[in-house]
Design an enzyme around this catalytic site. Structure first.
Site, mmCIF file in Angstrom:
data_model
loop_
_atom_site.group_PDB
_atom_site.id
_atom_site.type_symbol
_atom_site.label_atom_id
_atom_site.label_comp_id
_atom_site.label_asym_id
_atom_site.label_seq_id
_atom_site.Cartn_x
_atom_site.Cartn_y
_atom_site.Cartn_z
ATOM 1 N N TRP A 88 0.820 -1.218 0.000
ATOM 2 C CA TRP A 88 0.000 0.000 0.000
ATOM 3 C C TRP A 88 0.846 1.257 0.000
ATOM 4 C CZ3 TRP A 88 -4.491 -0.165 -1.943
ATOM 5 C CH2 TRP A 88 -5.297 -1.300 -1.781
ATOM 6 N N ASP A 162 -1.918 6.318 6.494
ATOM 7 C CA ASP A 162 -2.994 5.568 5.850
ATOM 8 C C ASP A 162 -3.418 4.519 6.866
ATOM 9 O OD1 ASP A 162 -4.595 3.806 4.482
ATOM 10 O OD2 ASP A 162 -3.207 3.462 2.814
ATOM 11 N N LYS A 186 -13.101 -1.588 5.741
ATOM 12 C CA LYS A 186 -12.543 -2.686 6.539
ATOM 13 C C LYS A 186 -13.048 -2.676 7.974
ATOM 14 C CE LYS A 186 -9.035 -3.070 3.232
ATOM 15 N NZ LYS A 186 -8.276 -2.106 2.453
HETATM 16 C C1 LIG Z 1 -7.824 -1.495 1.520
HETATM 17 C C2 LIG Z 1 -6.776 -0.450 1.611
HETATM 18 C C3 LIG Z 1 -6.799 0.655 0.776
HETATM 19 C C4 LIG Z 1 -7.900 0.651 -0.216
HETATM 20 O O1 LIG Z 1 -8.134 1.631 -0.987
HETATM 21 P P1 LIG Z 1 -9.516 1.685 -1.797
HETATM 22 O O2 LIG Z 1 -9.238 2.753 -2.760
HETATM 23 O O3 LIG Z 1 -10.549 2.028 -0.767
HETATM 24 O O4 LIG Z 1 -9.749 0.345 -2.435
HETATM 25 C C5 LIG Z 1 -5.817 1.616 0.910
HETATM 26 N N1 LIG Z 1 -4.850 1.485 1.850
HETATM 27 C C6 LIG Z 1 -4.812 0.417 2.680
HETATM 28 C C7 LIG Z 1 -3.760 0.318 3.720
HETATM 29 C C8 LIG Z 1 -5.781 -0.572 2.566
HETATM 30 O O5 LIG Z 1 -5.782 -1.636 3.379
#
Ligand SMILES: *Cc1c(COP(=O)(O)O)cnc(C)c1O
Length: 355
Positions: A88, A162, A186
């Site tokens: 991420w 994040d 989540k």
């Molecule tokens: C699931 C997740 C995202 C997801 O982003 P979306 O654009 O909502 O799909 C971003 N960062 C992290 C750490 C995640 O776990």
């Protein structure tokens, strides 16, 4: 989603509290939705102990859109530091490079994203407009159990986290944070809602090219209603916030209760993995995620049998992310300890069967 929350939404689906309307049918500018939005914001502020000089924004576009929206609002096109600790944060770093001078201040790539580089080793740029950290790497199962104190590292840059995949699973030390963002899907509610908590002094510096609907100052001035917000998702998240406020563990309430419960859940599952020669997890013990637990069968030829048996036992969605392989148990807030107990019982039974 907590079952109680789904039940309540089902009960109120056709007629929200005698209004004669479903939440989906309300005007977002009407009195009823106004009450829903206000309560959701106040409950979240209380749950996460968000100080008064931070604004809570309800946005859309998910975590991935924030990967662009944050640099558009905070970078001023200048230097930004990224701590790359998994899939991420790597995505965040790559996307930000379109809007600013994104640089990697620290990385755990050398050990395949199984550790967290100590903050004292981060190569911070004194001129960075912010420092980005993914505080829980969902795919790799790496969590920063303590947020770095950038001031102690000699940096005045705000920390951006994040926290998509562990928001409301534990408390947040806001004295160390400038901005936190996360998709709701989540731990908070259905997909479609993105939460941003931002310190007031960071508003008002967006690049000229920033879309108006994504300008934090515009969103803040319009109390998240510059354009139509994701009303039903906000309502569902609001029900989750009320559920969170009702949770207790001994003398603990709300997020503190969730934190205690999440620690117990994680200890149970990691304990099972570590005690066994059949399963492994390679993440350093001091940064193992309490929400996302990746693990492997030492004999990977048994993966399909493991997943089929799990499914038959009602244990779903255990297949690991395709970039990592193996298994991953996501044990978010709504997963009760009984769910983890059932998984651990199944894992022991499967191991014995295979012996
Ligand atoms: C699931 C997740 C995202 C997801 O982003 P979306 O654009 O909502 O799909 C971003 N960062 C992290 C750490 C995640 O776990």
């Amino acid at each position: 989603m907590p079952a109680e929350v789904l039940q309540q939404a089902a009960t109120e689906m056709l007629d929200w509290q005698g209004s004669g309307m479903s939440v989906m049918e309300m005007s977002h500018r009407g009195q009823e939705f106004g009450r829903i939005l206000e309560a959701a914001e106040a409950d979240l502020r209380e749950l996460l102990a968000v100080p008064a000089h931070f604004r809570i924004l309800f946005m859309q576009g998910g975590g991935l859109a924030e990967n662009a929206i944050v640099p558009l609002n905070l970078s001023r096109g200048e230097s930004v530091d990224f701590v790359v600790t998994g899939s991420w944060s790597r995505k965040s770093f790559k996307e930000a490079g379109r809007y600013c001078q994104a640089r990697v201040a620290a990385s755990n790539e050398a050990d395949q994203h199984t550790s967290l580089p100590a903050p004292a080793t981060w190569q911070l740029d004194g001129k960075a407009r912010y420092v980005h950290l993914c505080s829980n790497e969902t795919i790799n199962g790496v969590e920063a159990h303590e947020l770095p104190d950038l001031k102690a590292l000699g940096s005045d840059a705000p920390l951006v986290i994040d926290f998509s995949s562990h928001v409301a699973s534990r408390s947040v030390d806001w004295s160390r944070v400038g901005l936190a963002f996360g998709g709701a899907q989540k731990n908070l509610g259905p997909a479609g809602l993105t939460l941003v908590v931002v310190r007031e002094d960071l508003l008002g510096h967006a690049l000229e090219a920033c879309p108006t609907a994504f300008n934090y100052q515009t969103v803040a001035e319009n109390r998240s209603m510059y354009n139509t917000p994701p009303t039903f998702a906000i309502y569902m998240a609001g029900l989750t916030f009320q559920w969170l406020k009702r949770q207790t563990e001994g003398a603990l309430r709300g997020v503190a209760a969730m934190e205690a419960r999440n620690i117990a859940k994680a200890e149970l599952l990691y304990g099972c993995i570590d005690q066994s020669a059949f399963y492994t997890n390679s993440v350093a013990p001091d940064c193992r995620s309490r929400m996302n637990v990746p693990f492997f069968l030492r004999d990977e030829s048994r993966n399909d049998a493991f997943l089929a048996g799990a499914k038959a036992a009602g244990l779903l969605q255990l297949k690991g992310h395709k970039s990592v392989g193996g298994m991953r148990a996501s044990i978010y807030n709504a997963m009760p300890i009984e769910g983890v107990q059932a998984l651990v019982a199944y894992m022991r039974e499967f191991e014995q069967q295979q012996a």
